[in-house]
Design a protein around this motif. Structure first.
Motif, PDB file in Angstrom:
ATOM      1  N   ILE A  85      44.890  30.598  43.495  1.00 36.34           N
ATOM      2  CA  ILE A  85      45.286  31.621  42.532  1.00 36.34           C
ATOM      3  C   ILE A  85      44.631  31.290  41.200  1.00 36.34           C
ATOM      4  O   ILE A  85      44.756  30.156  40.714  1.00 36.34           O
ATOM      5  N   THR A  86      43.934  32.229  40.629  1.00 41.61           N
ATOM      6  CA  THR A  86      43.299  32.018  39.335  1.00 41.61           C
ATOM      7  C   THR A  86      43.704  33.132  38.372  1.00 41.61           C
ATOM      8  O   THR A  86      44.108  34.219  38.786  1.00 41.61           O
ATOM      9  N   ALA A  87      43.581  32.846  37.085  1.00 40.08           N
ATOM     10  CA  ALA A  87      43.928  33.832  36.050  1.00 40.08           C
ATOM     11  C   ALA A  87      42.882  33.788  34.949  1.00 40.08           C
ATOM     12  O   ALA A  87      42.426  32.710  34.548  1.00 40.08           O
ATOM     13  N   ASN A  88      42.505  34.957  34.471  1.00 40.03           N
ATOM     14  CA  ASN A  88      41.609  35.064  33.331  1.00 40.03           C
ATOM     15  C   ASN A  88      42.175  36.053  32.323  1.00 40.03           C
ATOM     16  O   ASN A  88      42.856  37.020  32.699  1.00 40.03           O
ATOM     17  N   ALA A  89      41.913  35.802  31.057  1.00 38.45           N
ATOM     18  CA  ALA A  89      42.333  36.702  29.987  1.00 38.45           C
ATOM     19  C   ALA A  89      41.161  37.598  29.609  1.00 38.45           C
ATOM     20  O   ALA A  89      39.996  37.189  29.689  1.00 38.45           O
ATOM     21  N   ALA A 146      37.285  41.112  35.789  1.00 40.53           N
ATOM     22  CA  ALA A 146      38.062  39.897  36.044  1.00 40.53           C
ATOM     23  C   ALA A 146      38.778  39.964  37.383  1.00 40.53           C
ATOM     24  O   ALA A 146      38.944  38.949  38.068  1.00 40.53           O
ATOM     25  N   ALA A 147      39.206  41.165  37.771  1.00 40.09           N
ATOM     26  CA  ALA A 147      39.962  41.314  39.009  1.00 40.09           C
ATOM     27  C   ALA A 147      39.095  41.246  40.255  1.00 40.09           C
ATOM     28  O   ALA A 147      39.556  40.778  41.309  1.00 40.09           O
ATOM     29  N   GLU A 154      34.930  34.365  41.538  1.00 39.88           N
ATOM     30  CA  GLU A 154      35.620  33.810  42.695  1.00 39.88           C
ATOM     31  C   GLU A 154      35.957  32.338  42.443  1.00 39.88           C
ATOM     32  O   GLU A 154      35.077  31.510  42.221  1.00 39.88           O
ATOM     33  N   GLY A 155      37.240  32.010  42.430  1.00 41.14           N
ATOM     34  CA  GLY A 155      37.678  30.634  42.227  1.00 41.14           C
ATOM     35  C   GLY A 155      37.603  30.139  40.799  1.00 41.14           C
ATOM     36  O   GLY A 155      37.853  28.963  40.538  1.00 41.14           O
TER      37      GLY A 155
END
Length: 319
Positions: free
Chosen positions: A211-215, A261-262, A268-269
């Protein structure tokens, strides 16, 4: 310092639209939640995801408005798979109902909803409303949906921030303006800084679970987000934008970086980044022209870890 995502490897720019970013992406079999999907960049984010084949849940405070948004999307994409569900991010019970009712894997969580420059308002817990809605509500939502993101085997979170984060670091000594005078700009700024710090720490904690998150910074867009501005302040802002030659975006262009981002294979990763115009932003000592760059305090891993613990304790105290 070298950046992961830049103009050298991203084909998209400030003028790209959300649907252009997804032009060669197939999201059939994927599920997505978009908060604040009834207007602005939220509806355009949902529209693009649905057009690429994802099943999209429009998570909205105003359910009738959400249904109107879904009808609008269906006019564009008649085969879209959509669901409209109520979600009030300022109400922890509402967040809890949403997460407990959600079933199946969740591939994409787009934390898009937000409020800006409100008068001094508080939740039932006494929390300042901008921080409670923009950060704590989304934090509780992500925690509640964590098992669903894990079940997706590669979940992504998009945390919609703003260049407004440059107005304030996290005010740990007085998060809710209980002691000092309320400042709507500082309140908004720290909530947007929190959105970035969440992406940093969520990635650190959850990357082993894929699971990754970006702003993301959507760009300058005139939407309902500015509805709480004083008329004079709004007029001055529009005048400044015109004098400075700052290019404003359409909602479809503003949604592009969220979609990037999505769904971009380039990410990826990869998480913990602050993106603007479908690229990774430069770290700057002050925001350029009010729109470009990210402050170093918004990416500070120690502050990200501290904010996570503070936020979790606030939720625990009010569970």
């Amino acid at each position: 310092m070298a950046r992961f995502i830049s103009s050298s490897n991203s084909a998209f720019t400030a003028t790209s639209t959300a649907e252009e970013v997804l032009e060669r992406v197939d999201l059939r079999g994927k599920s997505a939640v978009v908060t604040g999907a009834s207007s602005g960049i939220g509806i355009e984010t949902a529209r693009a995801l649905a057009g690429a084949g994802a099943h999209v849940v429009l998570a909205v405070r105003d359910v009738p408005a959400g249904r109107r948004a879904a009808d609008d999307i269906l006019r564009t994409h008649p085969a879209a798979s959509l669901d409209v569900r109520g979600l009030d991010l300022a109400d922890l019970d509402s967040v809890g109902r949403f997460t407990s009712d959600f079933s199946g894997p969740l591939h994409l969580l787009i934390n898009n909803a937000g409020i800006m420059m409100t008068p001094e308002l508080r939740t039932a817990q006494g929390w300042e409303l901008q921080f409670a809605t923009n950060h704590l509500g989304h934090f509780a939502l992500a925690l509640g949906l964590h098992p669903r993101l894990r079940a997706a085997g590669g979940g992504r979170i998009v945390s919609v921030s703003s260049s407004g984060h440059g107005m304030s670091d996290i005010r740990y000594e007085d998060l809710f303006f209980d002691r000092g005078a309320y400042d709507p700009g500082h309140a908004y700024g720290q909530s947007k800084t929190a959105n970035v710090l969440f992406a940093v720490e969520a990635t650190r904690r959850w990357a082993p679970e894929r699971i990754t998150a970006n702003a993301v910074m959507p760009g300058g867009i005139w939407t309902n987000l500015q509805r709480h501005w004083e008329p004079r302040a709004l007029a001055e802002a529009k005048s400044y934008v015109e004098r400075a030659g700052i290019a404003m975006k359409s909602p479809a262009q503003g949604a592009a970086t969220s979609i990037f981002a999505a769904a971009s294979p380039l990410l990826e990763g990869i998480g913990g980044l602050y993106l603007e115009d479908c690229q990774e932003a430069e770290t700057v000592p002050e925001i350029v022209n009010g729109t470009h760059g990210v402050r170093d305090y918004a990416l500070d891993p120690e502050s990200a870890a501290r904010l996570w613990e503070v936020s979790r304790e606030l939720l625990r105290q009010n569970s």
